[in-house]
Write a protein that holds these residues in place. Structure first.
Motif, mmCIF file in Angstrom:
data_model
loop_
_atom_site.group_PDB
_atom_site.id
_atom_site.type_symbol
_atom_site.label_atom_id
_atom_site.label_comp_id
_atom_site.label_asym_id
_atom_site.label_seq_id
_atom_site.Cartn_x
_atom_site.Cartn_y
_atom_site.Cartn_z
ATOM 1 N N GLN A 94 0.824 -1.200 0.000
ATOM 2 C CA GLN A 94 0.000 0.000 0.000
ATOM 3 C C GLN A 94 0.862 1.256 0.000
ATOM 4 O OE1 GLN A 94 -2.880 -0.216 3.185
ATOM 5 N NE2 GLN A 94 -3.289 -2.375 2.791
ATOM 6 N N GLU A 95 1.904 1.265 0.811
ATOM 7 C CA GLU A 95 2.792 2.425 0.826
ATOM 8 C C GLU A 95 3.563 2.534 -0.482
ATOM 9 O OE1 GLU A 95 3.654 2.811 5.628
ATOM 10 O OE2 GLU A 95 5.267 2.249 4.265
ATOM 11 N N GLY A 96 3.865 1.398 -1.086
ATOM 12 C CA GLY A 96 4.560 1.420 -2.375
ATOM 13 C C GLY A 96 3.757 2.164 -3.424
ATOM 14 N N ALA A 97 2.419 2.024 -3.382
ATOM 15 C CA ALA A 97 1.571 2.757 -4.324
ATOM 16 C C ALA A 97 1.691 4.262 -4.098
ATOM 17 C CB ALA A 97 0.120 2.313 -4.173
ATOM 18 N N THR A 98 1.780 4.667 -2.830
ATOM 19 C CA THR A 98 1.953 6.086 -2.515
ATOM 20 C C THR A 98 3.279 6.612 -3.050
ATOM 21 O OG1 THR A 98 0.625 5.847 -0.498
ATOM 22 C CG2 THR A 98 2.079 7.772 -0.640
ATOM 23 N N TYR A 99 4.340 5.835 -2.875
ATOM 24 C CA TYR A 99 5.661 6.237 -3.361
ATOM 25 C C TYR A 99 5.658 6.369 -4.881
ATOM 26 C CZ TYR A 99 8.012 5.553 1.149
ATOM 27 O OH TYR A 99 8.433 5.666 2.455
ATOM 28 N N LEU A 100 5.065 5.398 -5.553
ATOM 29 C CA LEU A 100 5.026 5.433 -7.013
ATOM 30 C C LEU A 100 4.188 6.609 -7.505
ATOM 31 C CD1 LEU A 100 4.564 1.629 -7.728
ATOM 32 C CD2 LEU A 100 6.592 2.999 -8.253
ATOM 33 N N HIS A 101 3.082 6.875 -6.833
ATOM 34 C CA HIS A 101 2.221 8.000 -7.211
ATOM 35 C C HIS A 101 2.973 9.322 -7.064
ATOM 36 C CE1 HIS A 101 -1.062 10.982 -6.618
ATOM 37 N NE2 HIS A 101 -1.668 10.257 -7.533
ATOM 38 N N ALA A 102 3.686 9.483 -5.936
ATOM 39 C CA ALA A 102 4.457 10.710 -5.713
ATOM 40 C C ALA A 102 5.578 10.844 -6.738
ATOM 41 C CB ALA A 102 5.039 10.707 -4.305
ATOM 42 N N GLY A 103 6.297 9.761 -6.982
ATOM 43 C CA GLY A 103 7.384 9.802 -7.954
ATOM 44 C C GLY A 103 6.885 10.122 -9.351
ATOM 45 N N GLY A 169 11.731 6.352 8.458
ATOM 46 C CA GLY A 169 10.982 5.302 7.792
ATOM 47 C C GLY A 169 9.500 5.407 8.092
ATOM 48 N N SER A 170 8.767 4.409 7.709
ATOM 49 C CA SER A 170 7.327 4.385 7.908
ATOM 50 C C SER A 170 6.986 4.309 9.398
ATOM 51 C CB SER A 170 6.729 3.177 7.189
ATOM 52 O OG SER A 170 5.362 3.015 7.516
ATOM 53 N N PRO A 171 5.900 4.974 9.811
ATOM 54 C CA PRO A 171 5.445 4.840 11.205
ATOM 55 C C PRO A 171 4.903 3.454 11.505
ATOM 56 C CG PRO A 171 3.874 6.131 9.936
ATOM 57 C CD PRO A 171 5.074 5.944 9.068
ATOM 58 N N THR A 173 5.251 -0.599 11.589
ATOM 59 C CA THR A 173 6.380 -1.515 11.775
ATOM 60 C C THR A 173 6.677 -2.339 10.525
ATOM 61 O OG1 THR A 173 4.864 -3.155 12.733
ATOM 62 C CG2 THR A 173 6.020 -1.684 14.255
ATOM 63 N N ASP A 174 5.660 -2.600 9.718
ATOM 64 C CA ASP A 174 5.861 -3.397 8.502
ATOM 65 C C ASP A 174 5.815 -2.530 7.245
ATOM 66 O OD1 ASP A 174 3.199 -2.802 8.836
ATOM 67 O OD2 ASP A 174 2.465 -4.709 8.042
ATOM 68 N N GLY A 175 6.058 -1.210 7.429
ATOM 69 C CA GLY A 175 6.043 -0.315 6.282
ATOM 70 C C GLY A 175 7.410 -0.169 5.642
ATOM 71 N N LEU A 176 7.492 0.657 4.615
ATOM 72 C CA LEU A 176 8.742 0.888 3.898
ATOM 73 C C LEU A 176 9.623 1.871 4.665
ATOM 74 C CD1 LEU A 176 7.372 1.235 0.251
ATOM 75 C CD2 LEU A 176 8.651 -0.692 1.183
ATOM 76 N N PRO A 177 10.899 1.557 4.841
ATOM 77 C CA PRO A 177 11.802 2.456 5.586
ATOM 78 C C PRO A 177 12.414 3.530 4.696
ATOM 79 C CG PRO A 177 12.971 0.474 5.009
ATOM 80 C CD PRO A 177 11.568 0.295 4.461
ATOM 81 N N LEU A 178 11.573 4.190 3.882
ATOM 82 C CA LEU A 178 12.106 5.099 2.865
ATOM 83 C C LEU A 178 11.419 6.464 2.872
ATOM 84 C CD1 LEU A 178 12.301 2.573 -0.120
ATOM 85 C CD2 LEU A 178 14.210 3.449 1.233
ATOM 86 N N VAL A 179 10.881 6.866 4.003
ATOM 87 C CA VAL A 179 10.228 8.171 4.062
ATOM 88 C C VAL A 179 11.219 9.289 3.750
ATOM 89 C CG1 VAL A 179 9.051 9.806 5.577
ATOM 90 C CG2 VAL A 179 8.446 7.384 5.641
ATOM 91 N N PHE A 180 12.473 9.126 4.161
ATOM 92 C CA PHE A 180 13.490 10.156 3.877
ATOM 93 C C PHE A 180 13.662 10.346 2.371
ATOM 94 C CE2 PHE A 180 15.774 6.172 3.878
ATOM 95 C CZ PHE A 180 16.717 6.305 2.873
ATOM 96 N N ALA A 181 13.576 9.266 1.606
ATOM 97 C CA ALA A 181 13.696 9.372 0.148
ATOM 98 C C ALA A 181 12.452 10.030 -0.447
ATOM 99 C CB ALA A 181 13.912 7.995 -0.459
ATOM 100 N N LEU A 182 11.288 9.694 0.103
ATOM 101 C CA LEU A 182 10.043 10.292 -0.376
ATOM 102 C C LEU A 182 10.050 11.799 -0.165
ATOM 103 C CD1 LEU A 182 7.212 9.694 -1.542
ATOM 104 C CD2 LEU A 182 6.403 9.477 0.814
ATOM 105 N N LYS A 183 10.508 12.248 1.005
ATOM 106 C CA LYS A 183 10.557 13.682 1.294
ATOM 107 C C LYS A 183 11.581 14.396 0.410
ATOM 108 C CE LYS A 183 8.908 13.513 6.068
ATOM 109 N NZ LYS A 183 9.199 13.839 7.482
ATOM 110 N N THR A 184 12.612 13.688 -0.010
ATOM 111 C CA THR A 184 13.640 14.288 -0.867
ATOM 112 C C THR A 184 13.080 14.678 -2.229
ATOM 113 O OG1 THR A 184 15.316 12.962 0.262
ATOM 114 C CG2 THR A 184 15.955 13.919 -1.836
ATOM 115 N N LEU A 185 11.943 14.081 -2.607
ATOM 116 C CA LEU A 185 11.329 14.431 -3.882
ATOM 117 C C LEU A 185 10.899 15.899 -3.929
ATOM 118 C CD1 LEU A 185 9.103 11.315 -4.685
ATOM 119 C CD2 LEU A 185 11.197 12.035 -5.851
ATOM 120 N N VAL A 186 10.665 16.514 -2.771
ATOM 121 C CA VAL A 186 10.227 17.913 -2.760
ATOM 122 C C VAL A 186 11.313 18.837 -3.324
ATOM 123 C CG1 VAL A 186 9.451 19.832 -1.324
ATOM 124 C CG2 VAL A 186 8.633 17.507 -0.856
#
Length: 228
Positions: A94-103, A169-171, A173-186
């Motif tokens: 589910q989080e992967g879909a969010t990352y792909l949508h943002a990218g 990373g994700s809040p 426990t079983d999420g993607l540890p890549l929130v820092f990369a997602l925020k870097t898109l800004v």
């Protein structure tokens, strides 16, 4: 890397940005001082090369974004089947879909601007002459686009730095540890839009000065070939 190391990297990138920001003023120089003589010819050549670099980078990321769209459709389809057919819910998918949508949207922002694909409330622009459109684009870039890009970079600096400092990373426990990369898109999006804005303003400046980049020159710039 340690906090001090990341601080040095961030400071180096900041100084690099300030040292190269003068490039954004070259179209303004072309409009103010013209393109006559040896200086004008050199400036036009430099602008053409920088336009090529900007558009190649944005076009390449735009091409990548098309495949992110395909991946997004696939991931969402898998999530739907998992949830409604098998009763399984995977946070990472589910989080992967969010990352792909943002990218998809943020990496393609610059190439979409170059292709005139952003939403435009057009009452007069389509009726303007080539010089009128060039003047509108030129003013719009310096008056609206660059300030917005600067605001995005300035407001996201600490926000992104904190994320990288703790490898956010994700809040879940079983999420993607890549929130820092997602925020870097800004800030990345701000830079891509600034590059696209440079290309628009440079093309507009050349048109206003009566020395636009012709279609065959654009093809040669993109392919690296020359026509006889």
């Amino acid at each position: 890397m340690s906090y001090d190391a990341w601080t040095m990297v961030g400071a180096a990138l900041g100084w690099l940005g300030w040292l190269t920001s003068w490039i954004l003023l070259l179209p303004l120089v072309a409009v103010m001082f013209g393109l006559g003589g040896a200086f004008g010819n050199s400036l036009r050549s430099l602008l053409a090369r920088l336009i090529r670099v900007s558009e190649r980078i944005n076009d390449g990321l735009g091409w990548l974004a098309k495949w992110l769209a395909v991946a997004l459709v696939a991931v969402v389809a898998i999530v739907v089947v998992q949830r409604y057919v098998f009763g399984v819910s995977l946070t990472r998918m589910q989080e992967g879909a969010t990352y792909l949508h943002a990218g998809l949207f943020m990496l393609a922002a610059g190439s979409t601007l170059l292709a005139d694909g952003h939403v435009r409330v057009d009452l007069f622009y389509s009726k303007l002459s080539a010089r009128g459109k060039a003047l509108t684009d030129f003013i719009g870039v310096y008056l609206f686009l660059y300030p917005m890009c600067w605001l995005m970079l300035n407001m996201s600096r600490d926000y992104v730095a904190r994320a990288w400092r703790v490898w956010e990373g994700s809040p879940e426990t079983d999420g993607l540890p890549l929130v820092f990369a997602l925020k870097t898109l800004v800030p990345v999006t701000a830079l891509l839009l600034a590059m696209a804005g440079f290309s628009l303003s440079a093309r507009a400046a050349l048109t206003l000065r009566g020395r636009p980049i012709e279609d065959h020159e654009h093809h040669e710039a993109l392919t690296g070939t020359r026509t006889a």
